[in-house]
Design an enzyme around this catalytic site. Sequence first.
Site, PDB file in Angstrom:
ATOM      1  N   ARG A 252       8.068 -28.736 -26.659  1.00  0.00           N
ATOM      2  CA  ARG A 252       8.023 -29.924 -26.806  1.00  0.00           C
ATOM      3  C   ARG A 252       8.730 -30.414 -28.120  1.00  0.00           C
ATOM      4  NH1 ARG A 252       5.880 -31.510 -22.624  1.00  0.00           N
ATOM      5  NH2 ARG A 252       3.959 -30.418 -21.496  1.00  0.00           N
TER       6      ARG A 252
ATOM      7  N   ILE B 212       8.891 -32.497 -31.503  1.00  0.00           N
ATOM      8  CA  ILE B 212       7.903 -32.993 -32.438  1.00  0.00           C
ATOM      9  C   ILE B 212       8.067 -34.314 -32.632  1.00  0.00           C
ATOM     10  CG2 ILE B 212       7.458 -30.772 -33.358  1.00  0.00           C
ATOM     11  CD1 ILE B 212       9.027 -32.143 -35.877  1.00  0.00           C
TER      12      ILE B 212
ATOM     13  N   HIS C 207      21.074 -26.909 -28.605  1.00  0.00           N
ATOM     14  CA  HIS C 207      19.877 -27.219 -27.844  1.00  0.00           C
ATOM     15  C   HIS C 207      20.299 -28.262 -27.049  1.00  0.00           C
ATOM     16  CE1 HIS C 207      19.788 -29.305 -31.498  1.00  0.00           C
ATOM     17  NE2 HIS C 207      19.004 -30.284 -30.887  1.00  0.00           N
TER      18      HIS C 207
END
Length: 116
Positions: free
Chosen positions: A31, A33, A102
């Site tokens: 997840r 932040i 990412h």
Amino acid sequence: MSDAETLFERIIAGEIPSEKVYEDATTYAFRDIAPQARVHVLVVPKKRYRNVAELAAADPQVLADIALAAKKVAELEGIDGSGYRVVFNTDGDAGQTVFHVHAHVLGGEQLGHFGR
């Protein structure tokens, strides 16, 4: 690319805590932040590449693995039926702040359009 470890390498190694959503042999998903949608999960390759262009040139199979991991995240998060977005930011003007490629998996609500 610097020899210094990135934040994501430290997360993958377990040195920095994260809320893992999915993991396989080549990817790790956790997840964000600072979520930008109800569901906001990052999928990173375990091997470091600076950005998606570098990854595509060096190891297209791992790029495919990231796409499959994004699909798995969407299924696990229950957003595969309603729709989700997968985004790669490449370099500063696009908003990349961690230079370890990412994918952002976003969904769980109606998402706005891209651009200004």
